[in-house]
Design a protein around this motif. Structure first.
Motif, PDB file in Angstrom:
ATOM      1  N   ASP A  47      52.321  20.210  46.353  1.00 32.32           N
ATOM      2  CA  ASP A  47      51.028  20.248  47.038  1.00 32.32           C
ATOM      3  C   ASP A  47      49.891  20.681  46.116  1.00 32.32           C
ATOM      4  OD1 ASP A  47      51.354  22.985  46.741  1.00 32.32           O
ATOM      5  OD2 ASP A  47      51.535  23.413  48.881  1.00 32.32           O
ATOM      6  N   GLY A  48      50.204  21.036  44.870  1.00 35.88           N
ATOM      7  CA  GLY A  48      49.186  21.376  43.890  1.00 35.88           C
ATOM      8  C   GLY A  48      48.506  22.709  44.114  1.00 35.88           C
ATOM      9  N   LYS A  49      49.083  23.576  44.956  1.00 36.42           N
ATOM     10  CA  LYS A  49      48.438  24.850  45.266  1.00 36.42           C
ATOM     11  C   LYS A  49      49.072  26.042  44.556  1.00 36.42           C
ATOM     12  CE  LYS A  49      46.801  23.384  49.821  1.00 36.42           C
ATOM     13  NZ  LYS A  49      46.821  23.661  51.291  1.00 36.42           N
ATOM     14  N   THR A  50      50.268  25.850  44.026  1.00 33.05           N
ATOM     15  CA  THR A  50      50.952  26.928  43.318  1.00 33.05           C
ATOM     16  C   THR A  50      51.640  26.361  42.082  1.00 33.05           C
ATOM     17  OG1 THR A  50      53.044  26.687  44.523  1.00 33.05           O
ATOM     18  CG2 THR A  50      51.375  28.169  45.476  1.00 33.05           C
ATOM     19  N   ALA A  51      52.050  27.264  41.207  1.00 36.19           N
ATOM     20  CA  ALA A  51      52.826  26.865  40.033  1.00 36.19           C
ATOM     21  C   ALA A  51      53.820  27.960  39.713  1.00 36.19           C
ATOM     22  CB  ALA A  51      51.914  26.606  38.837  1.00 36.19           C
TER      23      ALA A  51
ATOM     24  N   THR B 257      43.628  28.520  36.944  1.00 38.83           N
ATOM     25  CA  THR B 257      43.886  29.781  37.616  1.00 38.83           C
ATOM     26  C   THR B 257      43.273  30.884  36.784  1.00 38.83           C
ATOM     27  OG1 THR B 257      45.579  31.096  38.753  1.00 38.83           O
ATOM     28  CG2 THR B 257      46.113  30.332  36.525  1.00 38.83           C
ATOM     29  N   VAL B 258      43.298  32.099  37.291  1.00 35.37           N
ATOM     30  CA  VAL B 258      42.733  33.228  36.557  1.00 35.37           C
ATOM     31  C   VAL B 258      43.703  33.643  35.462  1.00 35.37           C
ATOM     32  CG1 VAL B 258      41.716  35.528  36.720  1.00 35.37           C
ATOM     33  CG2 VAL B 258      41.653  33.989  38.702  1.00 35.37           C
ATOM     34  N   THR B 259      43.220  33.699  34.233  1.00 40.24           N
ATOM     35  CA  THR B 259      43.998  34.198  33.095  1.00 40.24           C
ATOM     36  C   THR B 259      43.140  35.204  32.345  1.00 40.24           C
ATOM     37  OG1 THR B 259      43.203  32.598  31.446  1.00 40.24           O
ATOM     38  CG2 THR B 259      45.026  31.901  32.854  1.00 40.24           C
TER      39      THR B 259
ATOM     40  N   HIS C  74      35.524  34.069  41.650  1.00 35.00           N
ATOM     41  CA  HIS C  74      35.961  33.190  42.739  1.00 35.00           C
ATOM     42  C   HIS C  74      37.259  33.681  43.390  1.00 35.00           C
ATOM     43  CE1 HIS C  74      33.004  30.078  41.968  1.00 35.00           C
ATOM     44  NE2 HIS C  74      33.354  30.033  40.701  1.00 35.00           N
ATOM     45  N   TYR C  75      38.243  34.030  42.556  1.00 34.40           N
ATOM     46  CA  TYR C  75      39.608  34.148  43.040  1.00 34.40           C
ATOM     47  C   TYR C  75      40.210  35.550  42.941  1.00 34.40           C
ATOM     48  CZ  TYR C  75      38.955  29.157  42.171  1.00 34.40           C
ATOM     49  OH  TYR C  75      38.452  27.879  42.148  1.00 34.40           O
ATOM     50  N   GLY C  76      39.536  36.491  42.315  1.00 35.24           N
ATOM     51  CA  GLY C  76      40.114  37.810  42.123  1.00 35.24           C
ATOM     52  C   GLY C  76      40.788  37.936  40.765  1.00 35.24           C
ATOM     53  N   LEU C  77      41.532  38.998  40.594  1.00 45.10           N
ATOM     54  CA  LEU C  77      42.193  39.307  39.334  1.00 45.10           C
ATOM     55  C   LEU C  77      43.387  38.378  39.088  1.00 45.10           C
ATOM     56  CD1 LEU C  77      42.208  43.134  39.986  1.00 45.10           C
ATOM     57  CD2 LEU C  77      40.725  41.964  38.336  1.00 45.10           C
ATOM     58  N   VAL C  78      43.915  38.423  37.873  1.00 46.68           N
ATOM     59  CA  VAL C  78      45.137  37.677  37.572  1.00 46.68           C
ATOM     60  C   VAL C  78      46.230  38.066  38.564  1.00 46.68           C
ATOM     61  CG1 VAL C  78      46.938  37.265  35.866  1.00 46.68           C
ATOM     62  CG2 VAL C  78      44.562  37.469  35.110  1.00 46.68           C
ATOM     63  N   SER C  79      46.396  39.368  38.793  1.00 49.59           N
ATOM     64  CA  SER C  79      47.469  39.831  39.678  1.00 49.59           C
ATOM     65  C   SER C  79      47.270  39.401  41.123  1.00 49.59           C
ATOM     66  CB  SER C  79      47.590  41.351  39.604  1.00 49.59           C
ATOM     67  OG  SER C  79      46.390  41.983  40.018  1.00 49.59           O
ATOM     68  N   ASP C  80      46.040  39.117  41.518  1.00 51.23           N
ATOM     69  CA  ASP C  80      45.784  38.677  42.893  1.00 51.23           C
ATOM     70  C   ASP C  80      46.322  37.278  43.152  1.00 51.23           C
ATOM     71  OD1 ASP C  80      44.461  41.041  43.607  1.00 51.23           O
ATOM     72  OD2 ASP C  80      42.537  40.299  42.860  1.00 51.23           O
TER      73      ASP C  80
ATOM     74  N   LYS D 114      49.121  31.321  42.530  1.00 47.58           N
ATOM     75  CA  LYS D 114      48.160  30.378  43.087  1.00 47.58           C
ATOM     76  C   LYS D 114      47.429  29.654  41.956  1.00 47.58           C
ATOM     77  CE  LYS D 114      47.222  33.713  46.781  1.00 47.58           C
ATOM     78  NZ  LYS D 114      46.200  34.634  47.341  1.00 47.58           N
ATOM     79  N   ILE D 115      47.195  28.376  42.156  1.00 45.51           N
ATOM     80  CA  ILE D 115      46.353  27.606  41.242  1.00 45.51           C
ATOM     81  C   ILE D 115      45.318  26.846  42.076  1.00 45.51           C
ATOM     82  CG2 ILE D 115      48.139  27.408  39.469  1.00 45.51           C
ATOM     83  CD1 ILE D 115      48.611  24.527  40.380  1.00 45.51           C
ATOM     84  N   TYR D 116      44.301  26.319  41.393  1.00 54.03           N
ATOM     85  CA  TYR D 116      43.159  25.754  42.112  1.00 54.03           C
ATOM     86  C   TYR D 116      42.704  24.465  41.453  1.00 54.03           C
ATOM     87  CZ  TYR D 116      43.238  30.619  43.580  1.00 54.03           C
ATOM     88  OH  TYR D 116      43.638  31.841  44.043  1.00 54.03           O
ATOM     89  N   ASP D 117      42.066  23.613  42.240  1.00 54.47           N
ATOM     90  CA  ASP D 117      41.486  22.390  41.693  1.00 54.47           C
ATOM     91  C   ASP D 117      40.382  22.736  40.699  1.00 54.47           C
ATOM     92  OD1 ASP D 117      43.115  20.807  43.270  1.00 54.47           O
ATOM     93  OD2 ASP D 117      41.634  20.662  44.894  1.00 54.47           O
ATOM     94  N   LEU D 118      40.288  21.947  39.667  1.00 51.09           N
ATOM     95  CA  LEU D 118      39.257  22.139  38.646  1.00 51.09           C
ATOM     96  C   LEU D 118      37.951  21.551  39.173  1.00 51.09           C
ATOM     97  CD1 LEU D 118      38.672  23.071  35.736  1.00 51.09           C
ATOM     98  CD2 LEU D 118      39.354  20.807  34.968  1.00 51.09           C
TER      99      LEU D 118
END
Length: 503
Positions: A133-137, A159-161, A184-190, A233-237
């Motif tokens: 579904d392209g929402k996680t990795a 994603t946040v790195t 947008h998404y919070g910390l890496v750990s989030d 979690k990952i996100y659309d570019l």
């Protein structure tokens, strides 16, 4: 020395990735009189073992900072998740300490407590498997930030790195992890959904939100186990294009610069989601031979030119140098001097202690006091700290604060600024080490007193090592009680106590 265009950063280093087959020689070497043939037999064919007499060993143990380093007798490079399980159980059986590594950029002096042990170098565990579904990795525990960014970019994902391209992805993330996309998404750990982890007792388990350990792994994760992979979690570019304005000022403007930053972004929490602001202090006699300069970066996503609302107040001060650039997210590392080709990703052998502090806002008077100390330390002909850097990282905090202050072991979501002097020097002995500690501590104390907080708030991923667990993980009693309870349950013998230890 730092310069605007060359970014000659004589300070930082990163261990090379070492991928080699298992040595064919009989493994009769001993650490605590242990025969490693047993370990070899349990590992996969893609794993590696290095001893000091083998050429790859040196590159495998080299660290970013040589202030206080672990003593390594054996390096194991796992080829599979199961190899980590095998190594930990072997080490437990023979009472050998062990330490997992990936990006090798931690400079905390508690690492020196790891004495004559096994380094578990995770760099081969670098896979990225995107869900249908392209929402996680599913992301390997040893992957570096640049590799993850590139692999996701190819799939039009992000994603946040961490920001520096050669740091590990998961090492910073276990201590919360700041990044360009956190507004947008919070910390890496989030972003973490679940962990595949080898615990101190040698068990190999999956931890998710249904486990009490999930909270502790997000912010104090170095204390509990070795993560072989994480589901995130990952996100659309959606905003690939970026612009940056770089302005280099005389240090005479130190108060005005940080008063402006307060007014524009910090005091009222008005930093937009897609905006990041960094500033560096460094001595470059080709720009100013008498004092360090202040480089201000303003980075904005989704535009080809940074909005004048953010840049004009600073331009009105009259910078010595002004540059505007545009490109994509992939250019951010090079623009800010932290790409794979830049100084922070090269091997130097220097010591690189940092003295981090979180602040809600800048105190211009305290900034000016600290600047004078920094000027005296970097411009003296006899100073060992001429290559030092002072970092002020101002990310958008909207995504971080949206998470709630109790959702993880990270305690400092209400803070807006991450500051840290980086005192690069050649480690020639105790005298220079003590001088660095005295200088770094004094500068941090001034900032802490200027913040009027009373309790030092320190980023564990930048920690020097003299800070306390309350500085790293929050002074609230409930936080400390919860962490100690988790530590006693999952690592009662303190096997994971070499980095920012709770105990």
């Amino acid at each position: 020395m730092y310069s605007l265009f060359g970014w000659k950063v004589a300070a930082l280093l990163v261990g090379a990735n070492v991928i080699a087959s298992l040595c064919s020689n009989p493994l009769a070497h001993s650490t605590y009189d242990v025969n490693y043939s047993e370990l070899k037999q349990g590992l996969s064919s893609s794993a590696s073992i290095y001893f000091p007499e083998y050429e790859p060993f040196g590159a495998a143990v080299i660290r970013w900072s040589n202030l206080s380093t672990p003593t390594i007798n054996v390096v194991v490079v796992p080829g599979t998740d199961s190899d980590v399980f095998v190594v930990v159980n072997f080490a437990n059986k023979h009472h050998i300490p062990f330490l997992a590594t990936s990006g090798m950029h931690g400079s905390i002096n508690t690492l020196g407590r790891m004495d004559h042990g096994i380094e578990i170098r995770l760099n081969q565990l670098d896979g990225v498997d995107i869900s249908t579904d392209g929402k996680t990795a599913r992301i390997g525990g040893g992957i570096q930030s640049k590799s993850l960014i590139d692999k996701l970019w190819t799939a039009r994902k992000q994603t946040v790195t961490g920001t520096c391209e050669c740091v590990g992805y998961l090492g910073p993330g276990l201590g919360d992890g700041h990044g360009w996309l956190q507004g947008h998404y919070g910390l890496v750990s989030d972003q973490f959904i679940s962990f595949d982890i080898v615990l101190a007792n040698g068990s190999f388990v999956t931890v998710d939100e249904n486990s009490d350990l999930f909270w502790g792994l997000k912010g104090a994760g170095h204390n509990f186990g070795i993560i072989t992979s994480v589901k995130a979690k990952i996100y659309d570019l959606t905003h690939p294009n970026y612009a940056i304005d770089t302005m280099v000022f005389s240090g005479d403007y130190v108060k005005q610069i940080y008063q402006l930053a307060n007014e524009l972004w910090v005091v009222n929490g008005t930093m937009p989601d897609g905006l990041n602001n960094w500033s560096y202090w460094y001595y470059d006699p080709t720009i100013d031979s008498e004092k360090p300069v202040i480089a201000m970066y303003i980075i904005e996503e989704g535009v080809n030119v940074v909005n004048a609302t953010h840049t004009k107040p600073f331009l009105d001060l009259g910078p010595l140098i002004h540059q505007s650039k545009n490109g994509t997210y992939l250019d951010l590392g090079q623009w800010t001097g932290i790409s794979l080709q830049d100084g922070p990703c090269q091997e130097t052998g220097n010591a690189n202690p940092r003295f981090p502090i979180y602040m809600k806002q800048y105190n211009p008077d305290a900034q000016a006091q600290v600047y004078e100390l920094f000027r005296n330390a970097t411009t003296s002909d006899s100073s060992p700290f001429s290559d030092a850097l002072f970092m002020f990282e101002g990310y958008s905090q909207n995504g971080v604060k949206a998470q709630g202050n109790d959702v993880s072991a990270f305690a400092y979501r209400s803070e807006n600024i991450l500051a840290a002097p980086l005192l690069t020097y050649v480690p020639t002995g105790p005298a220079v080490e003590q001088a660095a500690y005295k200088l770094g501590s004094k500068m941090r104390t001034i900032l802490d007193q200027g913040a009027n907080e009373g309790n030092l708030k320190a980023y564990v991923n930048y920690a020097y090592g003299d800070e306390t667990a309350t500085s790293w993980y929050g002074s609230q009693p409930w936080r400390q009680d919860r962490l100690r309870t988790l530590k006693q349950k999952y690592d009662p013998m303190g096997k994971f106590s070499f980095y920012g230890p709770i105990d």
